[in-house]
Write a protein that holds these residues in place. Structure first.
Motif, PDB file in Angstrom:
ATOM      1  N   VAL A  50       1.020  -1.264   0.048  1.00 24.03           N
ATOM      2  CA  VAL A  50      -0.162  -0.015  -0.195  1.00 24.03           C
ATOM      3  C   VAL A  50       0.702   1.240   0.026  1.00 24.03           C
ATOM      4  N   ALA A  51       0.249   2.441  -0.288  1.00 26.83           N
ATOM      5  CA  ALA A  51       0.958   3.493  -0.407  1.00 26.83           C
ATOM      6  C   ALA A  51       0.079   4.635   0.107  1.00 26.83           C
ATOM      7  N   ALA A  52       0.765   5.818   0.318  1.00 23.63           N
ATOM      8  CA  ALA A  52       0.078   7.373   0.413  1.00 23.63           C
ATOM      9  C   ALA A  52       0.230   8.067  -0.695  1.00 23.63           C
ATOM     10  N   ALA A  53      -0.741   8.838  -1.339  1.00 22.53           N
ATOM     11  CA  ALA A  53      -0.675   9.474  -2.539  1.00 22.53           C
ATOM     12  C   ALA A  53      -0.254  11.131  -2.199  1.00 22.53           C
ATOM     13  N   SER A  54       0.729  11.766  -2.724  1.00 17.51           N
ATOM     14  CA  SER A  54       1.148  13.169  -2.518  1.00 17.51           C
ATOM     15  C   SER A  54      -0.130  13.862  -3.389  1.00 17.51           C
ATOM     16  N   ASP A  55      -0.070  15.212  -3.271  1.00 10.43           N
ATOM     17  CA  ASP A  55      -1.001  16.143  -3.976  1.00 10.43           C
ATOM     18  C   ASP A  55      -0.709  15.768  -5.363  1.00 10.43           C
ATOM     19  N   ALA A  56       0.347  15.441  -6.001  1.00 11.92           N
ATOM     20  CA  ALA A  56       0.626  15.255  -7.571  1.00 11.92           C
ATOM     21  C   ALA A  56      -0.416  14.053  -8.000  1.00 11.92           C
ATOM     22  N   ILE A  57      -0.761  13.287  -7.121  1.00 12.68           N
ATOM     23  CA  ILE A  57      -1.853  12.239  -7.703  1.00 12.68           C
ATOM     24  C   ILE A  57      -2.901  11.986  -6.718  1.00 12.68           C
ATOM     25  N   TRP A  58      -3.067  12.762  -5.759  1.00 14.14           N
ATOM     26  CA  TRP A  58      -4.110  12.455  -4.896  1.00 14.14           C
ATOM     27  C   TRP A  58      -5.844  12.818  -5.479  1.00 14.14           C
ATOM     28  N   LYS A  92      -1.451  -0.287  -3.809  1.00 11.49           N
ATOM     29  CA  LYS A  92      -2.852   0.358  -3.803  1.00 11.49           C
ATOM     30  C   LYS A  92      -2.661   1.440  -2.860  1.00 11.49           C
ATOM     31  N   ILE A  93      -3.295   2.771  -3.223  1.00 13.40           N
ATOM     32  CA  ILE A  93      -3.426   3.926  -2.737  1.00 13.40           C
ATOM     33  C   ILE A  93      -4.429   3.729  -1.475  1.00 13.40           C
ATOM     34  N   VAL A  94      -4.188   3.874  -0.254  1.00 10.09           N
ATOM     35  CA  VAL A  94      -4.961   3.836   0.769  1.00 10.09           C
ATOM     36  C   VAL A  94      -4.906   5.051   1.841  1.00 10.09           C
ATOM     37  N   ASP A  95      -3.938   5.837   1.364  1.00  9.09           N
ATOM     38  CA  ASP A  95      -3.872   7.256   2.375  1.00  9.09           C
ATOM     39  C   ASP A  95      -3.329   8.333   1.741  1.00  9.09           C
ATOM     40  N   TYR A  96      -3.230   9.388   2.405  1.00  7.12           N
ATOM     41  CA  TYR A  96      -2.913  10.635   1.951  1.00  7.12           C
ATOM     42  C   TYR A  96      -1.574  11.144   2.290  1.00  7.12           C
ATOM     43  N   CYS A  97      -0.711  11.509   1.762  1.00  2.00           N
ATOM     44  CA  CYS A  97       0.659  12.096   2.066  1.00  2.00           C
ATOM     45  C   CYS A  97       0.513  13.505   2.271  1.00  2.00           C
ATOM     46  N   PRO A  98       0.275  14.261   3.332  1.00  2.00           N
ATOM     47  CA  PRO A  98      -0.037  15.659   3.230  1.00  2.00           C
ATOM     48  C   PRO A  98       0.843  16.517   2.572  1.00  2.00           C
ATOM     49  N   THR A  99       0.439  17.938   2.331  1.00  2.00           N
ATOM     50  CA  THR A  99       1.081  18.797   1.648  1.00  2.00           C
ATOM     51  C   THR A  99       2.490  19.059   2.183  1.00  2.00           C
ATOM     52  N   GLY A 100       3.426  19.079   1.640  1.00  2.00           N
ATOM     53  CA  GLY A 100       5.001  19.127   2.005  1.00  2.00           C
ATOM     54  C   GLY A 100       5.357  17.779   2.177  1.00  2.00           C
ATOM     55  N   CYS A 101       4.635  16.746   1.631  1.00  3.06           N
ATOM     56  CA  CYS A 101       5.175  15.395   1.463  1.00  3.06           C
ATOM     57  C   CYS A 101       6.345  15.406   0.715  1.00  3.06           C
ATOM     58  N   GLN A 102       7.393  14.488   0.918  1.00  2.42           N
ATOM     59  CA  GLN A 102       8.595  14.719   0.164  1.00  2.42           C
ATOM     60  C   GLN A 102       8.976  13.621  -0.886  1.00  2.42           C
ATOM     61  N   ALA A 103       7.657  13.088  -1.262  1.00  8.33           N
ATOM     62  CA  ALA A 103       7.659  12.250  -2.343  1.00  8.33           C
ATOM     63  C   ALA A 103       6.403  12.204  -3.126  1.00  8.33           C
ATOM     64  N   THR A 104       6.347  11.506  -4.426  1.00  6.38           N
ATOM     65  CA  THR A 104       5.008  11.647  -5.130  1.00  6.38           C
ATOM     66  C   THR A 104       4.287  10.340  -4.611  1.00  6.38           C
ATOM     67  N   ILE A 105       4.890   9.444  -4.184  1.00  8.82           N
ATOM     68  CA  ILE A 105       4.318   8.109  -3.522  1.00  8.82           C
ATOM     69  C   ILE A 105       5.005   7.986  -2.170  1.00  8.82           C
ATOM     70  N   ASP A 106       4.336   7.555  -1.147  1.00  8.26           N
ATOM     71  CA  ASP A 106       4.932   7.161   0.046  1.00  8.26           C
ATOM     72  C   ASP A 106       4.484   5.972   0.153  1.00  8.26           C
ATOM     73  N   LEU A 107       5.600   4.911  -0.072  1.00 14.66           N
ATOM     74  CA  LEU A 107       5.198   3.537  -0.001  1.00 14.66           C
ATOM     75  C   LEU A 107       5.308   2.887   1.481  1.00 14.66           C
ATOM     76  N   PHE A 108       4.494   2.177   1.805  1.00 14.32           N
ATOM     77  CA  PHE A 108       4.480   1.319   3.087  1.00 14.32           C
ATOM     78  C   PHE A 108       6.333   0.675   3.082  1.00 14.32           C
ATOM     79  N   GLN A 109       6.575   0.602   4.167  1.00 10.58           N
ATOM     80  CA  GLN A 109       8.062  -0.138   4.283  1.00 10.58           C
ATOM     81  C   GLN A 109       8.336  -1.075   3.718  1.00 10.58           C
TER      82      GLN A 109
END
Length: 130
Positions: A50-58, A92-109
């Motif tokens: 799973v992953a969190a989406a940044s504003d670029a794809i949210w 699968k996108i399950v979360d939001y990486c808030p404004t200021g997120c340092q990546a396009t996609i923040d992956l589960f470890q």
């Protein structure tokens, strides 16, 4: 199988591979340990790919539930050796990486670890909507 048919199959496979690469978007990925509730699914367990989406794809929550194929292309920290593992994963996108997120996609470890050395911290990626 005739030589002509084999050649046609090989050409078709090559065109398909080149088309897939040509349609890939470029971005960056980091990793996190998910917490609950997630922005998309509350307390539902969606596994580790799973992953969190940044504003670029949210796109105002429309990214929730989308699946992306992600491949590491290189580490942003070049001092880390063997950063990319040469494989791709589908998350699968399950979360939001808030404004200021340092990546396009923040992956589960665990998802990040499947494609790159976690010591890299942040990687350059290619990703496509599945």
């Amino acid at each position: 199988m005739g030589l002509g048919i084999r050649a046609l199959i090989m050409v078709s496979m090559t065109i398909f591979a080149l088309t897939s690469v040509a349609n890939a978007a470029e971005g960056t990925a980091t990793f996190y340990t998910p917490y609950v509730p997630s922005s998309c699914y509350g307390y539902q367990n969606n596994g580790v790919m799973v992953a969190a989406a940044s504003d670029a794809i949210w796109e105002n929550r429309t990214a929730c539930g989308r699946s992306y194929r992600v491949r590491c292309t290189e580490a942003t920290n070049q001092s880390v050796s063997h950063h990319c593992k040469g494989t791709s994963i589908v998350v699968k996108i399950v979360d939001y990486c808030p404004t200021g997120c340092q990546a396009t996609i923040d992956l589960f470890q665990e998802a990040f670890s499947a494609i790159a050395n976690p010591d890299a911290g942040k990687i350059n990626i290619e990703y496509t909507l599945e």
